[in-house]
Write a protein that holds these residues in place. Sequence first.
Motif, PDB file in Angstrom:
ATOM      1  N   VAL A 341       3.221 -27.098 -21.742  1.00 33.33           N
ATOM      2  CA  VAL A 341       2.786 -26.195 -20.479  1.00 33.33           C
ATOM      3  C   VAL A 341       1.958 -27.049 -19.483  1.00 33.33           C
ATOM      4  CG1 VAL A 341       2.882 -23.838 -21.627  1.00 33.33           C
ATOM      5  CG2 VAL A 341       0.981 -25.253 -21.632  1.00 33.33           C
ATOM      6  N   PHE A 342       1.683 -26.786 -18.149  1.00 32.63           N
ATOM      7  CA  PHE A 342       0.657 -26.976 -17.473  1.00 32.63           C
ATOM      8  C   PHE A 342      -0.414 -26.249 -17.353  1.00 32.63           C
ATOM      9  CE2 PHE A 342       4.659 -29.477 -16.068  1.00 32.63           C
ATOM     10  CZ  PHE A 342       3.964 -30.739 -15.714  1.00 32.63           C
ATOM     11  N   ILE A 343      -1.483 -27.005 -17.470  1.00 34.30           N
ATOM     12  CA  ILE A 343      -2.880 -26.248 -17.368  1.00 34.30           C
ATOM     13  C   ILE A 343      -3.535 -26.851 -16.057  1.00 34.30           C
ATOM     14  CG2 ILE A 343      -3.049 -25.776 -19.791  1.00 34.30           C
ATOM     15  CD1 ILE A 343      -5.260 -27.853 -19.558  1.00 34.30           C
ATOM     16  N   ILE A 344      -4.386 -26.042 -15.197  1.00 33.63           N
ATOM     17  CA  ILE A 344      -5.304 -26.522 -14.309  1.00 33.63           C
ATOM     18  C   ILE A 344      -6.406 -26.590 -14.632  1.00 33.63           C
ATOM     19  CG2 ILE A 344      -5.669 -26.045 -11.754  1.00 33.63           C
ATOM     20  CD1 ILE A 344      -2.548 -26.443 -12.299  1.00 33.63           C
ATOM     21  N   ARG A 345      -7.068 -28.063 -14.412  1.00 34.21           N
ATOM     22  CA  ARG A 345      -8.389 -28.261 -14.709  1.00 34.21           C
ATOM     23  C   ARG A 345      -9.324 -27.591 -13.450  1.00 34.21           C
ATOM     24  NH1 ARG A 345      -6.728 -34.141 -16.116  1.00 34.21           N
ATOM     25  NH2 ARG A 345      -7.590 -34.459 -14.021  1.00 34.21           N
ATOM     26  N   VAL A 349      -6.310 -30.135 -10.858  1.00 34.23           N
ATOM     27  CA  VAL A 349      -5.603 -30.915 -11.094  1.00 34.23           C
ATOM     28  C   VAL A 349      -4.735 -30.521 -12.217  1.00 34.23           C
ATOM     29  CG1 VAL A 349      -5.335 -33.617 -12.259  1.00 34.23           C
ATOM     30  CG2 VAL A 349      -6.872 -33.095 -10.250  1.00 34.23           C
ATOM     31  N   ALA A 350      -3.436 -30.785 -12.116  1.00 33.35           N
ATOM     32  CA  ALA A 350      -2.551 -30.360 -13.172  1.00 33.35           C
ATOM     33  C   ALA A 350      -2.285 -31.315 -14.503  1.00 33.35           C
ATOM     34  CB  ALA A 350      -1.216 -30.280 -12.787  1.00 33.35           C
ATOM     35  N   GLU A 351      -2.558 -30.858 -15.589  1.00 27.02           N
ATOM     36  CA  GLU A 351      -2.585 -31.422 -17.087  1.00 27.02           C
ATOM     37  C   GLU A 351      -1.344 -30.823 -17.974  1.00 27.02           C
ATOM     38  OE1 GLU A 351      -5.114 -31.849 -21.279  1.00 27.02           O
ATOM     39  OE2 GLU A 351      -6.214 -31.352 -19.149  1.00 27.02           O
ATOM     40  N   LYS A 352      -0.687 -31.976 -18.321  1.00 27.24           N
ATOM     41  CA  LYS A 352       0.658 -31.503 -19.084  1.00 27.24           C
ATOM     42  C   LYS A 352       0.184 -31.636 -20.617  1.00 27.24           C
ATOM     43  CE  LYS A 352       5.155 -33.217 -20.276  1.00 27.24           C
ATOM     44  NZ  LYS A 352       6.113 -34.431 -19.910  1.00 27.24           N
ATOM     45  N   ARG A 353       0.273 -30.314 -21.149  1.00 27.33           N
ATOM     46  CA  ARG A 353      -0.407 -29.726 -22.607  1.00 27.33           C
ATOM     47  C   ARG A 353       0.914 -29.610 -23.557  1.00 27.33           C
ATOM     48  NH1 ARG A 353      -5.356 -27.607 -23.757  1.00 27.33           N
ATOM     49  NH2 ARG A 353      -5.886 -28.488 -22.026  1.00 27.33           N
TER      50      ARG A 353
END
Length: 398
Positions: A341-345, A349-353
């Motif tokens: 999933v993508f989380i937003i910091r 900024v998008a982070e692939k998790r």
Amino acid sequence: MKLASKKNLFFFSKLLNHIKTNKNSKWTLIVLSILIVVLLLIWLFRPKPKNVEYPVVQTEKVQAEDVEIYGNYVGRIRAQQFVEIRARVEGYLEQMLFEEGTYIGKGQTLFIIDPKLYKARVDKAKAQLNKNKANAVKAERDLGRIRPLYEQNAASKLDLDNAIASYESAQAEVAMSEADLTQAEMALGYTTVRSPISGYISERYVDIGTLVGPGGKSLLATIVKSDTVRVDFSMTDLDYLKSKSRNINIGQKDSTRKWDPYITITLPDNSQYPLKGLVDFADPQVDPKTGTFSVRAEMPNPDHILLPGQFTKVKLLLDVREDAIMVPTKAIIIEKGGAYVFIIRPDNVAEKRFIEVGPEVGNKTVVERGLSSKEQIVVEGLHKLSHGQKVTVVNKKQ
């Protein structure tokens, strides 16, 4: 830009002063006018700086909640008790003392088989018993007379032995006659067929006057007790392995468990039956032909809405996950490398998790590992994202 403007103004002021002091500067003034016009046009039609546009995404905060995991199966209703009423003695059926399809009480008389033959056998057994009792009394008296004579040497040992044998034989015949009488009375009792349980009776399977019993039709009717019904269905061995991995024993009571594996069923009109049933049995072995194992649940049926033999949809509570991380299924991307999933910091900024997914419940999926509560997860616009990319976050209304 401001510094350049100041320099231009200084240059133009110097130039104007030079023109004023120099009277032969007519051409210079013309050139200056043209230059000013050109500079104004360049200023007016200068390219405007481009605004950087980031991908627009919609996010949702991850929440921890208690989740109930269900399994759906096809079940069949079965009566708690199903009893066949059979004729135990041979004879012609004389009477039927019930209405077909009605509720029958335990011990209620249902059929009468012609009892004349069996009454005669009872009378004969009674007469034989009385005869044998009389013979036993006579043999006892004979023994009572012989014994004192033998003690006085007035009778031989043979006479005494014959008297004892006659007495014991008479006693045995009395016992046999009593057993014959009991058997005859039982056979006579079987001519009156009574219900062994309470329940609803079927239609009769024989007509009045039919020869029933060992030499004829023995099945007279059936009775079902359906105040409580049993629901039979089959689970896959995969469900069994999943329940074992969570230390859940389907069909067994567990005092450490805060919930019970109950079922709900769907009626033929697609409405849900209002009462719930509990699983009370699970087959300890898997059927090798189907790869499933049988499960049984008991369901109260006070209004007799559920009919034995009826097929139904069964929904079984398999597990309860406490404080489980749930995310919308549409927010999960599945690739060969796994699910992520993508989380937003906080800095947008998008982070692939990468995550480990669990069972799917409705439109959401349980996340076993990889996420914590209150993280912002992308639910819309995730397919145009890449790891480390800055985004613009909007809410659902926007």
